[in-house]
Design an enzyme around this catalytic site. Structure first.
Site, PDB file in Angstrom:
ATOM      1  CG  ASP A 240       1.580   3.462  -5.042  1.00 31.73           C
ATOM      2  OD1 ASP A 240       0.744   4.377  -4.922  1.00 31.73           O
ATOM      3  OD2 ASP A 240       2.815   3.647  -4.965  1.00 31.73           O
TER       4      ASP A 240
ATOM      5  CE  LYS B  86       8.291  -9.572 -13.955  1.00 32.77           C
ATOM      6  NZ  LYS B  86       8.286  -9.126 -15.374  1.00 32.77           N
TER       7      LYS B  86
HETATM    8  C1  IPM Z   1      -1.222   6.398  -2.379  1.00 33.81           C
HETATM    9  C2  IPM Z   1       0.048   7.005  -1.860  1.00 33.81           C
HETATM   10  C3  IPM Z   1       0.492   6.263  -0.602  1.00 33.81           C
HETATM   11  C4  IPM Z   1       0.771   4.849  -1.002  1.00 33.81           C
HETATM   12  C5  IPM Z   1       1.692   6.886   0.131  1.00 33.81           C
HETATM   13  C6  IPM Z   1       1.451   8.325   0.480  1.00 33.81           C
HETATM   14  C7  IPM Z   1       2.050   6.097   1.353  1.00 33.81           C
HETATM   15  O1  IPM Z   1       1.026   7.005  -2.849  1.00 33.81           O
HETATM   16  O2  IPM Z   1      -2.229   6.381  -1.638  1.00 33.81           O
HETATM   17  O3  IPM Z   1      -1.252   5.946  -3.521  1.00 33.81           O
HETATM   18  O4  IPM Z   1       1.856   4.520  -1.506  1.00 33.81           O
HETATM   19  O5  IPM Z   1      -0.123   4.015  -0.801  1.00 33.81           O
HETATM   20 MN    MN Z   2       0.326   6.362  -4.801  1.00 33.71          MN
END
Ligand code: IPM
Ligand code: MN
Length: 356
Positions: A244, A188
């Site tokens: 993510d 970004k």
């Molecule tokens: C992932 C999950 C994790 C993250 C969580 C459970 C902490 O969403 O592995 O994508 O955000 O990395």
């Molecule tokens: Mn995730």
């Protein structure tokens, strides 16, 4: 006979069910290919909090460190939503990633032709999609200090150092060299300082990979392009939180979030887990899709143990089983010949491997 030590973390929710099926399949393929797997189970997540008062006991971290690879299911659940942050199941996983030094999370997204209609996206848009999200996993806003919530004001810090960017960028470029030689770095940079550094450093790393075509995209545009024309992507390189979000989005091309595996590498030992969560709403019903975990086990064989042939066998058998119409309930609407429970589909895969 060669043999490997596998640390197994089943976790919460559907974790135990899906990991059991991955082990079933691993046992079959190791028998077939003549190598041994010694499993050792460790606690992490809500179950660890219940048992020993912390989401990740030291013994789990130590056990993972001395293993050849870690196979992990999922963690979390409504039950632990209101615990203080350090006690939440998610903190256990984040600490494990950090302690093992797993800065690179690889999330391959490809579409099984048999399941093309299972996606909410149009067949012509997703047919042939084959991309890899390379997500930075131990930095960025997930770990940045300071982080505060005093009830009146709350903030987190998105921070990346030059070295952190260099090492994850290298993983992306190296991956691209083995694929279609394209890297799209997502940031970004029109708003954030951290992204401006990210972009500049990625440009520097790119100089060492003249064969790889590098492009940059803002994350809002990237999330749009992923549904407009996902085939334009080969390797997507991005930071922790953008990765993510984008990988959950990308999973929908496959028709079910229960199909996407991942590997976390770069540290002491590799960790393999499905990208999905613990799905507490369906836990214990025998309806969870174990394929993402079985595919993660295949990535483990390939990347941590070097058992390439065994990994190919698992991948091919999964394709055959899908081709022949075996489906867990999440995919029952799409050319299902037989709807299977979690353990049935695991057994079908294991038996086919043993019989072949
Ligand atoms: C992932 C999950 C994790 C993250 C969580 C459970 C902490 O969403 O592995 O994508 O955000 O990395
Ligand atoms: Mn995730």
């Amino acid at each position: 006979m060669k043999s490997y030590d596998i640390a197994v973390i089943k976790g919460d929710g559907i974790g135990p069910e899906i990991v059991d099926e991955a082990i079933k399949v691993l046992d079959a393929v190791s028998k077939k290919e003549n190598f041994g797997l010694n499993y050792k189970e460790f606690l992490m997540g809500g179950c660890a909090y219940e048992a020993v008062g912390t989401p990740i006991p030291d013994i789990t971290i130590e056990g993972c460190k001395v293993s050849d690879a870690v196979l992990f299911g999922s963690i979390g659940g409504y039950k632990w939503d209101n615990l203080p942050r350090e006690m939440k199941p998610e903190s256990g996983l984040l600490k494990l990633r950090k302690e093992l030094g797993l800065f690179a999370n690889l999330r391959p997204v490809s579409v099984f032709d048999e399941l093309i209609e299972a996606s909410s996206m149009k067949a012509e848009v997703i047919k042939g999609v084959d991309l890899l999200v390379v997500r930075e996993l131990t930095g960025g806003i997930y770990f940045g200090e300071p982080r505060v919530n005093d009830g009146q004001r709350a903030y987190n810090t998105m921070v990346y150092t030059r070295d952190e960017i260099i090492r994850i960028a290298k993983v992306a470029f190296e991956s691209a060299m083995k694929r279609r030689k394209k890297v799209c770095s997502v940031d970004k940079a029109n708003v954030l300082e951290v992204s401006r550094l990210w972009r500049a450093v990625v440009e520097e790393v790119a100089v060492d990979y003249p064969e790889v075509e590098l492009t940059h995209m803002f994350v809002d545009n990237a999330s749009m392009q992923l549904v407009r024309d996902p085939k334009q992507f080969d390797v997507i390189l991005t930071g922790n939180i953008f990765g993510d979000i984008l990988s959950d989005e990308a999973s929908m091309m496959t028709g079910s979030i229960g199909l996407l595996p991942s590997s976390s590498i770069g540290g002491i030992v590799g960790l393999y887990e499905p990208i999905h969560g613990s799905a507490p709403d369906i836990a214990g019903q025998g309806i969870a899709n174990p394929l993402a975990t079985i595919l993660s086990a295949s990535m483990m064989l390939r990347f941590s143990l070097g058992e390439t042939k065994a990994a190919d066998i698992i991948d091919d058998t999964i394709k055959d089983v899908l081709h022949d119409g075996y489906r867990t309930p999440d995919l029952a609407k799409y050319h299902a010949k037989e709807v299977c429970s979690t353990s049935e589909i695991g057994s079908i895969i294991a038996q086919r491997i043993l019989r072949a």
